[in-house]
Design an enzyme around this catalytic site. Structure first.
Site: not given
Length: 502
Positions: A218, A368, A258-259, A222
């Site tokens: 993560h 994802d 998103h992360d 990524h």
């Protein structure tokens, strides 16, 4: 060009002027011998050249390597503090605050201090500084060959075989910034939404900075990979003819953030360690809520959409959160059931804004977890990285005598069995429904890659199992031979004793 291959040798008795040694950059040429002692060397010293060549004399070629400490010490250079991107060293908030307070500097009102909320990553950096540990800033030197190759890769950014690992190396670790900025420009979103270039660049730099580079999986690479996959889905015919520019902007921003600020552990770990984020979000989509709020914080801090009406900006933040929250893997079945129901009833209407938003959610979910659908060379790397992150969490749990989370024990799990289970129960059902929605060459390619990758992991698992069985049989055979030899030795010693007794 001949000089490039047959370099002239500098005579040992010729001293090198300091103004030549102090040059920095790429290449400097001199058309006269004034290079070797001109009365006014100030103009020459301003040239930026790692190579200095005298074309009239043709007897000397000065080459200064940027990493040569001895040359630096001779000319009095201080070590240069370099970072992957120059904007990382600039405190824009302080700069803007001072500019804003400049008009009222004569007043008695004290200057307002502007402080940033520290993410996990920023807190780590600040705590290192407080403990007196200097931040390690590597010396990055990339020539035009690297940036040229990166530009060539961007021309094929819509290819599903896009190698994000190579692109990250070519961009000096700035794959997320470079890729997202390129895609926003390619769609014309910067001009359409009148985004300030400085604010946009600063936002992207801060986003990449808040991804933890020490996370095996993560991290910013990524996020760049998910953004590239999202772009591939946005180009699919069903979406390309229906999505608005606003939808595309929202999808790209959600993929890039998103992360954001992912700590490298999962939600159950945060809950059982009573982390403050678990309490804040009431043990529900803890990480996804944190990613969303972190993204909103950076949007507001940079003022990227401050020129829009307040209501539009708030709507964008809410819809951004709706997309990011959809990536919660614990809600996978809810979204999949809803998606399957829409496809069974054939009632998806992409002229409806809510339906378009739902398709964006599903596209982001696919992006994802699309690693099993990549070619084997890329998929295998991602599988090893995510498994290593699981195992690192398991090591922490063992160290602190916590119950080890599922899939996090490196003694009882392997990369292969984790990936086969993930493909079977998570990835295959999702991408099968996506192929029903968008039955294109890309969908069939993804399903084909996933089938091959699953077979490859199954083959590796069987090979490892047979190898372990062979080693166990060899060990058993060895132990049996040892026992037989010991028994034979014992019986040979007992026979004379028996004969004496008789």
């Amino acid at each position: 060009m001949e000089v490039c291959y047959q370099l002239p040798v500098l005579p040992l008795d010729r001293p090198v002027p300091k103004h030549v040694l102090s040059r920095r950059g790429a290449i400097s040429f001199s058309s006269s011998s004034s290079l070797f002692g001109a009365p006014d060397p100030r103009q020459l010293s301003q040239r930026r050249g790692a190579i200095s060549y005298d074309s009239s004399d043709q007897t000397a070629l000065y080459i200064r390597m940027l990493g040569d400490v001895r040359v630096r010490s001779q000319v009095g250079f201080e070590p240069e503090q370099r970072s992957p991107h120059p904007y990382l060293c600039i405190d824009f908030r302080t700069l803007h605050a001072r500019l804003g307070c400049g008009a009222t500097s004569d007043s008695s009102a004290p200057e307002r201090r502007v402080q940033r909320l520290l993410s996990f990553q920023r807190y780590l950096h600040s705590s290192r500084l407080l403990r007196g540990i200097p931040q390690q800033i590597p010396l990055h030197i990339l020539d035009e060959d690297y940036t040229g190759q990166a530009r060539c890769m961007l021309d094929k950014v819509g290819n599903w075989n896009f190698d994000i690992f190579l692109f990250d190396r070519l961009t000096n670790g700035n794959s997320l910034i470079t890729l997202t900025f390129h895609l926003l420009n390619q769609y014309g979103l910067v001009e359409l939404f009148q985004l300030d270039m400085v604010k946009l660049w600063r936002f992207l730099v801060m986003v990449q900075e808040d991804y933890h580079s020490d996370n095996p999986y993560h991290n910013a690479v990524h996020a760049a990979d998910v953004t590239q996959a999202m772009y591939c889905y946005l180009r699919e015919p069903m979406l390309a003819k229906s999505l608005t520019s606003y939808d595309i902007l929202l999808g790209l921003l959600a993929a890039a953030t998103h992360d954001l600020d992912h700590p490298g552990v999962n939600q159950p770990f945060l809950i059982k360690t009573h982390h403050y984020l678990a309490t804040l979000y009431q043990n529900t989509s803890v990480l996804e809520n944190h990613h969303w709020k972190s993204a909103v914080g950076l949007l507001r801090e940079t003022g990227l959409f401050s020129h829009l009406p307040a209501e539009d900006s708030l709507n964008l933040e809410r819809e951004l959160g709706s997309l990011i929250l959809a990536t919660d893997i614990s809600r996978q079945n809810d979204y999949l059931s809803r998606f399957r129901l829409h496809l069974d009833q054939a009632n998806l209407c992409l002229s409806n804004a809510s339906h378009r938003h739902f398709i964006l959610q599903m596209a982001l979910k696919c992006a994802d977890i699309c690693n099993p659908c990549r070619p084997w060379e890329l998929s295998k790397q991602w599988s090893e990285k995510v498994t290593e992150e699981f195992f690192q969490q398991g090591d922490i749990e063992k160290k602190h005598r916590l119950e080890v989370s599922p899939l996090c024990d490196r003694r009882s799990n392997t990369v292969g069995n984790i990936q086969i289970g993930f493909m079977t129960y998570v990835a295959e059902p999702l991408f099968a429904e996506w192929a029903r929605f968008s039955d294109t060459g890309l969908s069939q390619t993804m399903l084909g890659h996933m089938g091959l990758n699953k077979a490859s992991w199954d083959g590796l698992q069987q090979g490892q199992a047979s190898a372990s069985e062979d080693s166990e049989e060899g060990q058993t055979s060895k132990n049996g031979d040892t026992a037989a030899a010991a028994a034979g030795e014992t019986s040979s010693k007992e026979i004379p004793q028996g004969s004496r007794v008789s």
